[in-house]
Design an enzyme around this catalytic site. Structure first.
Site, mmCIF file in Angstrom:
data_model
loop_
_atom_site.group_PDB
_atom_site.id
_atom_site.type_symbol
_atom_site.label_atom_id
_atom_site.label_comp_id
_atom_site.label_asym_id
_atom_site.label_seq_id
_atom_site.Cartn_x
_atom_site.Cartn_y
_atom_site.Cartn_z
ATOM 1 N N HIS A 199 -17.497 -36.362 -3.770
ATOM 2 C CA HIS A 199 -17.342 -35.256 -2.815
ATOM 3 C C HIS A 199 -15.876 -34.876 -2.657
ATOM 4 O O HIS A 199 -15.491 -34.255 -1.669
ATOM 5 C CB HIS A 199 -17.956 -35.627 -1.454
ATOM 6 C CG HIS A 199 -19.442 -35.761 -1.521
ATOM 7 N ND1 HIS A 199 -20.214 -36.189 -0.468
ATOM 8 C CD2 HIS A 199 -20.319 -35.545 -2.533
ATOM 9 C CE1 HIS A 199 -21.489 -36.207 -0.832
ATOM 10 N NE2 HIS A 199 -21.572 -35.839 -2.083
ATOM 11 N N ASP A 206 -12.073 -40.205 1.991
ATOM 12 C CA ASP A 206 -10.899 -40.824 2.625
ATOM 13 C C ASP A 206 -9.968 -41.518 1.621
ATOM 14 O O ASP A 206 -8.896 -41.981 1.985
ATOM 15 C CB ASP A 206 -11.350 -41.819 3.736
ATOM 16 C CG ASP A 206 -12.400 -42.822 3.234
ATOM 17 O OD1 ASP A 206 -13.300 -43.178 4.021
ATOM 18 O OD2 ASP A 206 -12.345 -43.220 2.060
ATOM 19 N N SER A 213 -26.882 -42.777 4.636
ATOM 20 C CA SER A 213 -28.250 -42.437 5.062
ATOM 21 C C SER A 213 -29.029 -41.875 3.873
ATOM 22 O O SER A 213 -30.220 -41.600 3.977
ATOM 23 C CB SER A 213 -28.183 -41.374 6.183
ATOM 24 O OG SER A 213 -27.616 -40.164 5.654
ATOM 25 N N GLN A 260 -19.264 -41.167 -1.738
ATOM 26 C CA GLN A 260 -19.427 -39.847 -1.128
ATOM 27 C C GLN A 260 -18.260 -39.593 -0.168
ATOM 28 O O GLN A 260 -18.139 -38.520 0.398
ATOM 29 C CB GLN A 260 -20.745 -39.780 -0.350
ATOM 30 C CG GLN A 260 -21.978 -40.065 -1.204
ATOM 31 C CD GLN A 260 -23.207 -40.236 -0.351
ATOM 32 O OE1 GLN A 260 -23.895 -39.256 -0.010
ATOM 33 N NE2 GLN A 260 -23.503 -41.468 0.024
ATOM 34 N N ARG A 303 -24.126 -39.022 10.443
ATOM 35 C CA ARG A 303 -25.501 -38.930 10.970
ATOM 36 C C ARG A 303 -25.916 -40.164 11.758
ATOM 37 O O ARG A 303 -27.110 -40.327 11.999
ATOM 38 C CB ARG A 303 -26.481 -38.701 9.793
ATOM 39 C CG ARG A 303 -26.213 -37.392 9.071
ATOM 40 C CD ARG A 303 -27.121 -37.185 7.875
ATOM 41 N NE ARG A 303 -26.729 -35.977 7.151
ATOM 42 C CZ ARG A 303 -25.735 -35.921 6.269
ATOM 43 N NH1 ARG A 303 -25.023 -37.019 5.991
ATOM 44 N NH2 ARG A 303 -25.388 -34.798 5.652
ATOM 45 N N CYS A 361 -0.373 -20.220 -1.151
ATOM 46 C CA CYS A 361 0.306 -20.562 -2.411
ATOM 47 C C CYS A 361 1.199 -19.396 -2.870
ATOM 48 O O CYS A 361 0.981 -18.245 -2.464
ATOM 49 C CB CYS A 361 -0.780 -20.837 -3.465
ATOM 50 S SG CYS A 361 -0.155 -21.266 -5.092
ATOM 51 N N CYS A 400 1.028 -17.973 -5.480
ATOM 52 C CA CYS A 400 0.161 -17.003 -6.194
ATOM 53 C C CYS A 400 -0.661 -16.189 -5.214
ATOM 54 O O CYS A 400 -1.409 -15.295 -5.601
ATOM 55 C CB CYS A 400 -0.775 -17.754 -7.164
ATOM 56 S SG CYS A 400 -2.224 -18.485 -6.349
HETATM 57 N N1 APR Z 1 -22.420 -50.944 8.587
HETATM 58 C C1 APR Z 1 -23.577 -50.549 8.006
HETATM 59 N N2 APR Z 1 -24.056 -49.278 8.090
HETATM 60 C C2 APR Z 1 -23.330 -48.385 8.816
HETATM 61 C C3 APR Z 1 -22.121 -48.731 9.464
HETATM 62 C C4 APR Z 1 -21.670 -50.070 9.317
HETATM 63 N N3 APR Z 1 -20.534 -50.498 9.885
HETATM 64 N N4 APR Z 1 -21.647 -47.617 10.111
HETATM 65 C C5 APR Z 1 -22.542 -46.623 9.883
HETATM 66 N N5 APR Z 1 -23.546 -47.084 9.107
HETATM 67 C C6 APR Z 1 -24.677 -46.318 8.556
HETATM 68 C C7 APR Z 1 -25.313 -45.354 9.537
HETATM 69 O O1 APR Z 1 -26.384 -45.977 10.200
HETATM 70 C C8 APR Z 1 -25.800 -44.213 8.622
HETATM 71 O O2 APR Z 1 -27.159 -44.386 8.252
HETATM 72 O O3 APR Z 1 -24.141 -45.527 7.535
HETATM 73 C C9 APR Z 1 -24.933 -44.353 7.368
HETATM 74 C C10 APR Z 1 -23.997 -43.177 7.180
HETATM 75 O O4 APR Z 1 -24.803 -42.062 6.858
HETATM 76 P P1 APR Z 1 -24.182 -40.596 6.993
HETATM 77 O O5 APR Z 1 -23.462 -40.507 8.286
HETATM 78 O O6 APR Z 1 -25.288 -39.628 6.686
HETATM 79 O O7 APR Z 1 -23.072 -40.535 5.861
HETATM 80 P P2 APR Z 1 -23.314 -40.304 4.310
HETATM 81 O O8 APR Z 1 -24.620 -40.889 3.873
HETATM 82 O O9 APR Z 1 -22.096 -40.784 3.632
HETATM 83 O O10 APR Z 1 -23.394 -38.690 4.216
HETATM 84 C C11 APR Z 1 -23.443 -38.153 2.914
HETATM 85 O O11 APR Z 1 -23.232 -35.932 3.819
HETATM 86 O O12 APR Z 1 -22.276 -34.387 5.216
HETATM 87 C C12 APR Z 1 -22.269 -34.891 3.939
HETATM 88 O O13 APR Z 1 -20.420 -34.795 2.531
HETATM 89 C C13 APR Z 1 -20.929 -35.493 3.624
HETATM 90 O O14 APR Z 1 -20.460 -37.341 2.140
HETATM 91 C C14 APR Z 1 -21.247 -36.928 3.249
HETATM 92 C C15 APR Z 1 -22.704 -36.844 2.876
#
Ligand code: APR
Length: 236
Positions: free
Chosen positions: A114, A99, A182, A96, A30, A141, A143
C-alpha cells in the site's frame, strides 16, 4: 503449535496489517473501539478524489498522519521479525502498512503493497521528495504537479513490483502467517487463500476474529507483541 510449525517451516511468508503497529502507538483502521475509520471516512480523506477535490482536508489528514508516524517507533516484535529473516526463518514480509517500520527494524525482503508514508512524490512527474516538503506546505513541484504522500490511495492501483513479489512469495510459502489484519481489503486478503491453495499452513494472529479464520490452520486471538516474544523465547 506455532513454534513447532514456525521453526520447522522452509519458506515462511508473513502478511502484516495495522494491528502490527498499534503497540507502537499507531491507530489501526477497523478495531471495534478506536479504529481510524470510525473517526474518518476513508473515501473522504484517503482517496484520489479527496486529493483532487478536497485538497485542504487531504493535506491536513496526511500531515497529521506523518507527524504521528515521526513520533512512533517499531516495537520489539518488528525486531524479532528482522532477526528471523537473518536466521532464515522468515523469507519475506508482505505489508499493508505504510509506516515503513519493517524496513526501519532491519527487514529487507518487504513488499510494501500500500506504498509508504515515509516519502512524498510528484503526482505528475514522479520525482521523490522528503516528507518535510509536505509538512512545510511546499507541495507544488517545479513541474507544477502536486507533491503527494507515497501511499496508495483508494482509487489507485497497487505498486506492481510489490504485488509481483507478494505473488511469487505466496506461491513458494509452506507457512503463511497473518499478523494484525482484519483481512478486509483485497488483494492483500487473497494472499492467505492463495498460500493455502498452494499447500501452505496458514496461521492468523489477530485480536479480533476475521472472516478467514475458518480456513486457517491455527488462529491465535492474542496481542502480537506477546506472541512474537514468546515465539522468540521458544527458540531460545
Ligand atoms: N495484536 C493483535 N491484533 C491486533 C492488535 C494487536 N496488538 N491491534 C489491533 N489488532 C487487530 C484488530 O483487531 C484488527 O482486526 O488488527 C486488525 C487490524 O485490522 P484493520 O484495522 O482493518 O487494518 P488492516 O487489516 O491493516 O487494513 C487493511 O485497509 O484502509 C485500508 O489501506 C488500509 O492497509 C489498510 C487496509
Amino acid at each position: 503449535m506455532l513454534a513447532k510449525w514456525f521453526y520447522e517451516a522452509k519458506h515462511t511468508v508473513v502478511l502484516t496489517g495495522a494491528g502490527m503497529s498499534t503497540e507502537s502507538g499507531l491507530a489501526d483502521f477497523r478495531s471495534a473501539l478506536d479504529g481510524m475509520w470510525n473517526e474518518y471516512d476513508p473515501l473522504l480523506f484517503a482517496s484520489r478524489d479527496a486529493m483532487t477535490y478536497e485538497r485542504e482536508l487531504f493535506v491536513r489528514f496526511y500531515k497529521n498522519r506523518i507527524e504521528k508516524l515521526q513520533s512512533a517507533m517499531p516495537h520489539e516484535g518488528y525486531y524479532y521479525l528482522s532477526e528471523w529473516e537473518k536466521s532464515g526463518h522468515i523469507s519475506s514480509i508482505l505489508t499493508q502498512n505504510i509506516d515503513g517500520f519493517h524496513k526501519k527494524a532491519g527487514s529487507k525482503n518487504v513488499a510494501e503493497m500500500h506504498g509508504t508514508l515515509c516519502e512524498v512524490y510528484c503526482d505528475d512527474c514522479g520525482e521523490a521528495f522528503e516528507n518535510a516538503h509536505f509538512l512545510n506546505d511546499d507541495n507544488i513541484c517545479d513541474c507544477g504537479g502536486f507533491k503527494r504522500p507515497g501511499v496508495v490511495l483508494f482509487g489507485e492501483p497497487l505498486p506492481m513490483s510489490a504485488i509481483h513479489l507478494a505473488k511469487q512469495e505466496t506461491r513458494k510459502a509452506d507457512l503463511f502467517i497473518v499478523l494484525g489484519s482484519s483481512l478486509s481489503v483485497s488483494p492483500a486478503n487473497l494472499f492467505p487463500v492463495e498460500a493455502k491453495r498452494h499447500g501452505a499452513r496458514v496461521i492468523i494472529v489477530n485480536d479480533e476474529e476475521t472472516k478467514y479464520d475458518t480456513m486457517a490452520d491455527l488462529v491465535i486471538n492474542r496481542k502480537i507483541k506477546d506472541v512474537l516474544t514468546e515465539l522468540a523465547e521458544e527458540k531460545g
